[in-house]
Structures are given as C-alpha cells and as structure tokens.
Design a protein around this motif. Structure first.
Motif, PDB file in Angstrom:
ATOM      1  N   GLN A   1     -85.612  45.860  15.213  1.00 34.24           N
ATOM      2  CA  GLN A   1     -84.860  44.999  14.310  1.00 34.24           C
ATOM      3  C   GLN A   1     -84.884  45.573  12.896  1.00 34.24           C
ATOM      4  O   GLN A   1     -83.873  45.586  12.189  1.00 34.24           O
ATOM      5  CB  GLN A   1     -85.449  43.578  14.342  1.00 34.24           C
ATOM      6  CG  GLN A   1     -84.832  42.600  13.369  1.00 34.24           C
ATOM      7  CD  GLN A   1     -83.341  42.406  13.599  1.00 34.24           C
ATOM      8  OE1 GLN A   1     -82.822  42.610  14.699  1.00 34.24           O
ATOM      9  NE2 GLN A   1     -82.633  42.032  12.546  1.00 34.24           N
TER      10      GLN A   1
ATOM     11  N   TYR B   1     -71.902  48.829  17.441  1.00 28.40           N
ATOM     12  CA  TYR B   1     -73.301  48.564  17.812  1.00 28.40           C
ATOM     13  C   TYR B   1     -73.291  48.118  19.278  1.00 28.40           C
ATOM     14  O   TYR B   1     -72.702  47.086  19.618  1.00 28.40           O
ATOM     15  CB  TYR B   1     -73.895  47.475  16.919  1.00 28.40           C
ATOM     16  CG  TYR B   1     -75.195  46.887  17.448  1.00 28.40           C
ATOM     17  CD1 TYR B   1     -76.399  47.585  17.352  1.00 28.40           C
ATOM     18  CD2 TYR B   1     -75.219  45.617  18.044  1.00 28.40           C
ATOM     19  CE1 TYR B   1     -77.582  47.049  17.843  1.00 28.40           C
ATOM     20  CE2 TYR B   1     -76.403  45.071  18.534  1.00 28.40           C
ATOM     21  CZ  TYR B   1     -77.578  45.798  18.433  1.00 28.40           C
ATOM     22  OH  TYR B   1     -78.751  45.270  18.917  1.00 28.40           O
TER      23      TYR B   1
ATOM     24  N   ILE C   1     -75.481  47.782  23.184  1.00 35.02           N
ATOM     25  CA  ILE C   1     -76.783  47.735  23.879  1.00 35.02           C
ATOM     26  C   ILE C   1     -76.522  48.173  25.324  1.00 35.02           C
ATOM     27  O   ILE C   1     -76.313  47.348  26.213  1.00 35.02           O
ATOM     28  CB  ILE C   1     -77.378  46.305  23.861  1.00 35.02           C
ATOM     29  CG1 ILE C   1     -77.355  45.728  22.444  1.00 35.02           C
ATOM     30  CG2 ILE C   1     -78.806  46.304  24.429  1.00 35.02           C
ATOM     31  CD1 ILE C   1     -77.781  44.257  22.366  1.00 35.02           C
TER      32      ILE C   1
ATOM     33  N   SER D   1     -91.479  47.004  21.870  1.00 28.59           N
ATOM     34  CA  SER D   1     -91.721  45.555  21.916  1.00 28.59           C
ATOM     35  C   SER D   1     -91.582  44.973  23.317  1.00 28.59           C
ATOM     36  O   SER D   1     -92.250  44.008  23.663  1.00 28.59           O
ATOM     37  CB  SER D   1     -90.740  44.824  21.000  1.00 28.59           C
ATOM     38  OG  SER D   1     -91.087  45.058  19.667  1.00 28.59           O
TER      39      SER D   1
ATOM     40  N   ARG E   1     -95.179  45.793  16.585  1.00 26.56           N
ATOM     41  CA  ARG E   1     -94.127  45.964  15.586  1.00 26.56           C
ATOM     42  C   ARG E   1     -93.799  47.445  15.378  1.00 26.56           C
ATOM     43  O   ARG E   1     -93.756  47.943  14.237  1.00 26.56           O
ATOM     44  CB  ARG E   1     -94.482  45.296  14.229  1.00 26.56           C
ATOM     45  CG  ARG E   1     -94.830  43.830  14.283  1.00 26.56           C
ATOM     46  CD  ARG E   1     -93.808  42.962  15.026  1.00 26.56           C
ATOM     47  NE  ARG E   1     -92.434  43.144  14.600  1.00 26.56           N
ATOM     48  CZ  ARG E   1     -91.429  43.324  15.454  1.00 26.56           C
ATOM     49  NH1 ARG E   1     -91.600  43.298  16.770  1.00 26.56           N
ATOM     50  NH2 ARG E   1     -90.223  43.474  15.004  1.00 26.56           N
TER      51      ARG E   1
HETATM   52  C1  PLP Z   1     -81.518  44.295  21.953  1.00 23.24           C
HETATM   53  C2  PLP Z   1     -82.684  44.087  21.041  1.00 23.24           C
HETATM   54  N1  PLP Z   1     -82.763  44.792  19.907  1.00 23.24           N
HETATM   55  C3  PLP Z   1     -83.785  44.640  19.057  1.00 23.24           C
HETATM   56  C4  PLP Z   1     -84.782  43.740  19.310  1.00 23.24           C
HETATM   57  C5  PLP Z   1     -85.907  43.602  18.332  1.00 23.24           C
HETATM   58  O1  PLP Z   1     -86.953  44.408  18.729  1.00 23.24           O
HETATM   59  P1  PLP Z   1     -88.270  44.624  17.871  1.00 23.24           P
HETATM   60  O2  PLP Z   1     -89.275  43.624  18.341  1.00 23.24           O
HETATM   61  O3  PLP Z   1     -88.651  46.019  18.176  1.00 23.24           O
HETATM   62  O4  PLP Z   1     -87.913  44.449  16.428  1.00 23.24           O
HETATM   63  C6  PLP Z   1     -84.760  42.986  20.481  1.00 23.24           C
HETATM   64  C7  PLP Z   1     -85.795  41.995  20.744  1.00 23.24           C
HETATM   65  O5  PLP Z   1     -85.595  41.062  21.488  1.00 23.24           O
HETATM   66  C8  PLP Z   1     -83.674  43.161  21.366  1.00 23.24           C
HETATM   67  O6  PLP Z   1     -83.593  42.464  22.500  1.00 23.24           O
END
Ligand code: PLP
Length: 463
Positions: A173, A237, A239, A297, A305
């Motif tokens: 994040q 962006y 996923i 994470s 973190r």
């Molecule tokens: C697609 C996605 N991106 C980023 C994050 C955030 O991850 P982090 O805990 O590494 O900040 C998450 C957490 O749920 C996520 O599902």
C-alpha cells in the motif's frame, strides 16, 4: 471536505429503482453511504438544489431525504452552511450482537502470523543486526539483504532481476501511495480493474486522479476494453494474480497480448498464493516496462509491513527523491527477518497454502449449506471468494450483519459509482469452524433483512 453533487450522484447509483417513495429510497442510499464510510464523517454535502439538478429529481425529494437523515442523526445542519455528515450518538461500533458472542470479522483478508517460523526469523535477524549499527539506519532503498532476497524471488519465478531493480517499502500500500504521488497529477486518468482493491481507489482519489474502471468479465480481463481505456489514460493499475477481491488470475495469453499504451503498475501482492497449480509468471516477463509492486503481507504476515517496488534503477531513483515526503525508510530488523523468510520460502509456504485450501473448502461447504442461492466461483488462489447474491442487498447486509455476529465488506467498497450491490467479499483466512459459524450468522442476517430489519453499523476496515 466538500462533496460535489456529481460525486454523490455517482455513489447513490440507481437509487430511483425499488419500492417506496423516492425520498425514502434516496435517504436510505445516503444513510448506507455514511455507514459504509464512502461519505466520510464531516464531509459537506451538496446543496439540495445542486443535488436535485444532478439527480434529475425534485428539490422536495432531496429536501425530504436530507430532513430524514437529520432526524435520524446522519446529517448535521447549521444555518447558511452545507449539511455535514455525522453518525447518530447511539451507533457504537462494537455494539453487542444478537448472537451474544464476539463478532467474527470477515472484512479483513489477511492470515494470522506463522508464529514459530516468525520467531526463528527474528532471532536470526537480531544476530545479523549489529552489522548495520555502523550506518545511520535511514535507507530509502532498503537493506542489501532484503533487496537481494526479493530479486532472487523474481529470478526464481522466471524474471531476471538485480537488487538495484528493487526498493523496499512499508508494505504494498505504501509502494502504491508513493508511486501515485510521484506519477500522478490532479485530473490524470487511471485505468483500474472493476472491482479492485479499495485502498487503491482511495489512493488515486486522494491525488485527485480520475478513475477509468474496466469491468472484469466472468472469464477475466477484457484486452480490447483495457487497451481502449488505456489510450486516454496516464496510468493503469492492475491486479493480475489472484485478484483482490475476485481471486481471478489473468490468463497467460492475455498477459502476452496486453501491450497497454500507458504506464502500467501491477500489484502482485497475492502472487505467492497459488492454491491449485503453479504461480503465474511475473507480469513483467511479458511487459518489461511494467512497474511491479509486491508484499509479504499475504504470504507471510501483514504485521511485518514489508513490501517493494520492482522497476528500472532510473525510476527508483525518482522514487527515492520523492520518498521523504511520506517516510524515510523501512525498519531494519523487519527487513532482515523478511529476507530470512523469503530465502526459506519452501518450508513456510507449504503450511500456509495447505491451510488456505482447507479453509476455502470449508467456506464453500458452508455457503452450499446455508446460502445456496449465493454464487461464489472457486478461484485458483488468493484468499477471497467474490460472492454474488440474487438481489442488490450488499450495503444493507453489511450494516445489519454485526447484529448477528459477523462483519463483512460490502461489494460497493470495491468499486466506483455504486456498483457491486449484489456482491460481498468473503475471505477464507479464518479457521474452518469460524468460517462455518460466520456463514450461518450471515444467513440469519439475510433473513432478518428480508423480514424488514435494518442495521446501523459502520464498516470495519478492509485489507
Ligand atoms: C491487492 C492488494 N494490494 C495491496 C495490499 C496492501 O498490502 P500491504 O499490507 O503490503 O500494504 C493488499 C492488502 O490487502 C492487497 O490485497
């Protein structure tokens, strides 16, 4: 913060449909937007006239809806000022539920820590720590140990990577937030998967970018639609691996063909969570210009973190210059422990994946038994099912579910414009018995809703 009439109109979606008088449908929608956090506390609402014009309805309808919200404690008014969003005084977030026991939290998709291996990794990290004592500890790129371990992780998955392609961040994040601040200017357009990760939406809105949502189809990503949207965009962006919230993965053929005419950031936070078959190849194997972000994470523990950005050294140099506006580096001990864990990948992964498989199965069994009318395809990895109800009840269900001892994340939090009212995200990160109990309680909540009950719970945080 002022909220424009167009923003509110986008959020209320198709409020004109449904039973009851128009003002009641509108006040209901607005109340749910307050409860699920999309209209934030203290936000100044548009004037009655502006909202009526934008919604194409009468000022009386909006005025009556606003008055209902004032009467029930969801709006505060002062003369000559805009109405502001508030919560009724009697809306305690942790109200006792009718189920009489602790609420089961299905709003977070995050596994508990793997206790023993985490302990051992921190013990090794503490032994290694003294070699860092001679330096100041402010390292915006991250420790050499972890950058090498992450680069090794990419190489092992078929993507040649050097440590100078990696910057360690405080989670994925944080990586996204730093990149968004650096790359985007107000009004820049950004292509997003629809649905997508809610905190990504927040990040892009925070820098006042404009979102171009491209719907995921039942079979996944639509190459033509993505390319078309990307033509007008500054950034995309995506996923592609075990997508949050749907769990879908982008097909190899789509990865190979997808050449977007804009900068592309891929979020590979979930890529280590292949439950059936192998992990997908890193996206940058097919699109070498893509900026990848990753994290431990989900594959290890969110409490570390630790995340990262994989990009060219020259882009990382720009990030390094921009980074002090948000933070000055990532804690060293956590980085050392994560490097140990990444290097011992096989031992750690086996148990996590086995548990997730069992829990996914338990969740699906509970759905078949207690909510057979809900459609929830089985993803090949990740940690969530994207469930579809026959009726658009998601926000109302999320507002009432804690009364029955379960907290859920409503579908519209994963989208824009009020979409996904028929969906909820169901993570399978809790033990099987808790998942079964949670679905039983959710079925009770749904039944209460169909009998006319309403809920007033504010949303739990999502991850
Ligand atoms: C697609 C996605 N991106 C980023 C994050 C955030 O991850 P982090 O805990 O590494 O900040 C998450 C957490 O749920 C996520 O599902």
């Amino acid at each position: 913060m002022k909220v424009s009439s167009h923003t509110v109109a986008g959020m209320v979606g198709d409020w004109q449909e449904g039973p009851g008088p128009a003002h009641q449908r509108l006040s209901d929608r607005l109340r749910l937007l307050v409860l699920d956090g999309r209209l934030s506390l203290g936000a100044a609402m548009p004037s009655e006239r502006d909202l009526a014009n934008t919604l194409g309805t009468s000022r009386t309808t909006v005025g009556t809806a606003y008055r209902t919200l004032v009467d029930h404690g969801y709006l505060a008014t002062r003369s000559r000022a805009r109405a502001t969003v508030r919560l009724p005084d009697d809306t305690p977030a942790e109200r006792r539920n009718d189920a009489g026991s602790a609420t089961i939290d299905l709003s977070l998709a995050a596994p508990p820590a793997p206790v023993e291996i985490l302990h051992a990794a921190f013990a090794t990290a503490l032994e290694q720590l003294p070699r860092h004592f001679e330096r100041h500890g402010y390292d915006r790129y991250g420790t050499t140990e972890l950058r090498e371990a992450v680069a090794h992780w990419y190489r092992g998955r078929g993507l040649p990577t050097r440590p100078d392609h990696i910057m360690i961040t405080n989670g994925a994040q944080h990586a996204l937030a730093v990149l968004a601040r650096m790359i985007l200017s107000p009004r820049d357009r950004i292509v997003i998967d629809h649905p997508t990760y809610p905190h990504a939406i927040k990040t892009f809105l925070e820098v006042r970018a404009r979102l171009l949502p491209v719907a995921l189809t039942p079979s996944g990503w639509d190459t033509a639609q993505l390319r078309e949207a990307a033509r007008a965009a500054h950034l995309a962006y995506l996923i592609p691996d075990f997508h949050n919230p749907t769990g879908m993965s982008m097909a190899a053929g789509v990865r190979r063909d997808l050449r977007l005419p804009c900068l592309t950031v891929v979020d590979e936070t979930m890529s280590d969570l292949a439950l059936d078959g192998a992990s997908p190849e890193p996206f940058a194997v097919h699109m070498p210009t893509a900026i990848s972000i990753g994290s431990v994470s989900k594959s290890i523990w969110g409490g570390l973190r630790i995340g990262w950005i994989r990009a060219t050294p020259s882009l990382l140099e720009r990030v390094e210059q921009a980074r002090p506006a948000t933070d000055l580096g990532t804690p060293v001990v956590e980085q050392l422990a994560t490097a140990v864990l990444l290097n011992e990948r096989r031992t750690r992964r086996h148990k996590t994946l086995h548990q997730l498989r069992e829990q996914r199965e338990a969740l699906r069994r509970a759905l078949t038994e207690h909510l057979p009318h809900v459609h929830a395809p089985q993803p090949a990895g990740g940690m969530t099912l994207w469930a579809t109800f026959p009726e658009p009840i998601s926000s109302r269900l999320a507002a009432i579910a804690p009364d029955h001892g379960v907290a859920i994340a409503a579908g519209p939090r994963f989208g824009v414009g009020g979409a996904f009212e028929r969906n909820i995200r169901l993570p399978y990160t809790l033990p099987a018995d808790q998942l079964t109990q949670a679905i039983r309680r959710l079925a009770q909540a749904e039944q209460a809703l169909t009998q006319g009950a309403t809920g007033t719970h504010t949303p739990a945080p999502v991850a």
